[in-house]
Enzyme design. Structure first.
Site, short mmCIF file in Angstrom:
data_model
loop_
_atom_site.label_atom_id
_atom_site.label_comp_id
_atom_site.label_asym_id
_atom_site.label_seq_id
_atom_site.Cartn_x
_atom_site.Cartn_y
_atom_site.Cartn_z
N ARG A 242 0.84 -1.21 0.00
CA ARG A 242 0.00 0.00 0.00
C ARG A 242 0.87 1.25 0.00
O ARG A 242 0.53 2.26 -0.64
CB ARG A 242 -0.95 -0.03 1.21
CG ARG A 242 -2.04 1.02 1.12
CD ARG A 242 -3.11 0.82 2.16
NE ARG A 242 -2.59 0.94 3.52
CZ ARG A 242 -3.29 0.69 4.61
NH1 ARG A 242 -4.55 0.27 4.53
NH2 ARG A 242 -2.76 0.82 5.81
N LYS B 158 -2.69 6.52 1.56
CA LYS B 158 -2.43 6.94 2.93
C LYS B 158 -1.42 8.08 2.91
O LYS B 158 -0.21 7.89 3.04
CB LYS B 158 -1.92 5.74 3.73
CG LYS B 158 -2.27 5.83 5.20
CD LYS B 158 -2.25 4.48 5.85
CE LYS B 158 -2.27 4.57 7.36
NZ LYS B 158 -3.44 5.25 7.92
N GLU C 45 -16.26 6.24 5.06
CA GLU C 45 -15.50 5.73 6.20
C GLU C 45 -15.38 6.83 7.25
O GLU C 45 -16.07 7.86 7.14
CB GLU C 45 -14.13 5.22 5.75
CG GLU C 45 -13.24 6.27 5.10
CD GLU C 45 -11.83 5.75 4.82
OE1 GLU C 45 -11.34 4.85 5.52
OE2 GLU C 45 -11.21 6.29 3.89
N1 PLP Z 1 -9.23 4.33 6.83
C1 PLP Z 1 -8.38 5.30 7.16
C2 PLP Z 1 -8.69 6.68 6.71
C3 PLP Z 1 -7.24 5.01 7.93
O1 PLP Z 1 -6.40 5.96 8.29
C4 PLP Z 1 -7.01 3.67 8.35
C5 PLP Z 1 -5.82 3.35 9.10
O2 PLP Z 1 -4.83 2.90 8.60
C6 PLP Z 1 -7.92 2.70 7.97
C7 PLP Z 1 -9.02 3.05 7.21
C8 PLP Z 1 -7.71 1.28 8.36
O3 PLP Z 1 -6.70 0.68 7.58
P1 PLP Z 1 -5.86 -0.50 8.14
O4 PLP Z 1 -6.81 -1.56 8.53
O5 PLP Z 1 -5.01 -0.92 7.00
O6 PLP Z 1 -5.08 0.01 9.29
C1 COI Z 2 -3.91 3.26 11.58
O1 COI Z 2 -4.89 2.64 11.96
O2 COI Z 2 -2.79 2.75 11.50
C2 COI Z 2 -3.99 4.66 11.19
O3 COI Z 2 -3.10 5.13 10.55
C3 COI Z 2 -5.12 5.45 11.60
C4 COI Z 2 -4.71 6.71 12.26
C5 COI Z 2 -5.96 7.51 12.44
C6 COI Z 2 -4.02 6.49 13.56
#
Ligand code: PLP
Ligand code: COI
Length: 341
Positions: free
Chosen positions: A82, A184, A220
């Site tokens: 990612r 991200k 989200e």
């Molecule tokens: N959506 C957003 C905007 C996020 O910052 C995160 C955190 O990483 C997620 C979703 C969840 O992603 P992940 O499950 O890969 O941590």
């Molecule tokens: C994560 O879950 O790793 C994120 O980056 C989310 C952030 C809002 C702390």
């Protein structure tokens, strides 16, 4: 190895510098070999791309102590992939193959004393990022970059841990169609700060963002994807090109189907469907699974049937299975767990 003397059970989601971090520099068209360093401060030119045009992308993953005393990471290859996609979108040079995993492994190993013990409820949060460190004044990509990885022990993202939270429908949008919502990048979070703080000032834990084109579909929150459970026990997760492809959500889909035998629908979810769901949760690395008890849409309260005290039964099963896999209590699908120590 002796663990640090921290009150592991009472950590919040806050930054605490640990002993080592990793840094690699990109200059003259290539990445150097990278190394662990102890200094947490960074000295950069005032005109660095990260300061002027927010040229920075990041990741978030965790290291866990398993029941049998190993230290493991959950699907770091997914974060590596990612981050490459995020970098490409901001014209940041991608990392050499394997570099991300190597850096994460080095940082976790070097900070093993900071990895919270099994059963403490805390984990080591790992934050890899790449930022433009070369100076730019016209709008352009930087010609120098730093890839860094640091780690910090954390507790639950929401202060009451697994207690259901209250969210509101935001009037501001998080991401545009064909924009950067699915990567991200720090810029997505900078522009959510005002609506997040406004939500907090009004007594809400988070915002629910709707699709900005029609404002009829659920997207989200500022830092997590949604999961919903239907009356007949299906898992529903919103599909959209402008939300972050959460690794937790993608893992939960597999856990639901393969471990719990649930039917999963990954599809567009209308906001008007919200009242039909019996359980609602946020999922992400930081959020793990955080249950939602109430959604407020401009004063209209939508009470989720599971209420404000407990996680719903299906959410709980998903939570227990996912965290069981992460902590080595339940056998993981092949390739999900990377043992570091
Ligand atoms: N959506 C957003 C905007 C996020 O910052 C995160 C955190 O990483 C997620 C979703 C969840 O992603 P992940 O499950 O890969 O941590
Ligand atoms: C994560 O879950 O790793 C994120 O980056 C989310 C952030 C809002 C702390």
């Amino acid at each position: 190895m002796e663990k640090k003397n921290l009150d592991w059970g009472n950590l919040g989601f806050t930054y605490m510098p640990t002993d080592y971090r990793y840094v690699s520099h990109y200059k003259d068209g290539q990445w150097d070999d990278g190394e662990l360093v102890t200094e947490e401060k960074i000295v950069l030119n005032e005109c660095a791309g990260v300061f002027q045009y927010a040229q920075t992308v990041f990741e978030g993953l965790k290291a866990y102590t398993t029941e049998d005393g190993h230290i493991v990471c959950f699907r770091p290859n997914m974060n590596a992939e990612r981050l490459q996609g995020s970098a490409e979108k901001l014209e940041i040079p991608t990392l050499p193959e394997g570099r991300f995993e190597e850096a994460v492994e080095k940082v976790v190993k070097a900070n093993a004393a900071w990895v919270p013990p099994y059963g403490s409820g805390a984990t080591l949060y790992i934050r890899p990022f790449i930022m433009g460190s070369g100076s730019v004044i016209g709008v352009a990509p930087s010609d120098e970059y730093q890839f860094r990885v640091f780690a910090t022990p954390v507790g639950p993202y929401f202060k009451d841990g697994a207690k259901p939270i209250t969210i509101r429908v935001s009037d501001e949008d998080r991401a545009a169609p064909h924009g950067t919502g699915n990567i991200k990048a720090g810029l997505n979070y900078a522009m959510s700060l005002h609506s997040t703080m406004d939500a907090h000032r009004e007594g809400f834990d988070e915002n629910m963002y709707l699709d900005s084109a029609t404002r009829t579909y659920i997207e989200e929150t500022g830092g997590a994807n949604f999961i919903f459970i239907t009356k007949d026990g299906k898992l529903v997760t919103p599909k959209s090109d402008s939300i972050l492809p959460s690794i937790t959500r993608r893992s939960l889909i597999q856990v639901a189907e393969e471990y719990l035998g649930l039917t999963v629908e990954h599809r567009k979810v209308k906001f008007s469907e919200l009242e039909d769901f019996v359980e609602v949760g946020l999922c992400g690395t930081a959020a793990v699974i955080s249950p939602v008890g109430k959604v407020v849409d401009h004063g209209r309260e939508i009470l989720i049937p599971t209420g404000m005290e407990e996680m719903g039964p299906v959410t709980r099963k998903l939570y227990e299975t996912l965290t069981g896999i992460q902590m080595g209590k339940i056998e993981a699908p092949k390739g999900w767990i990377k043992t570091i120590v």
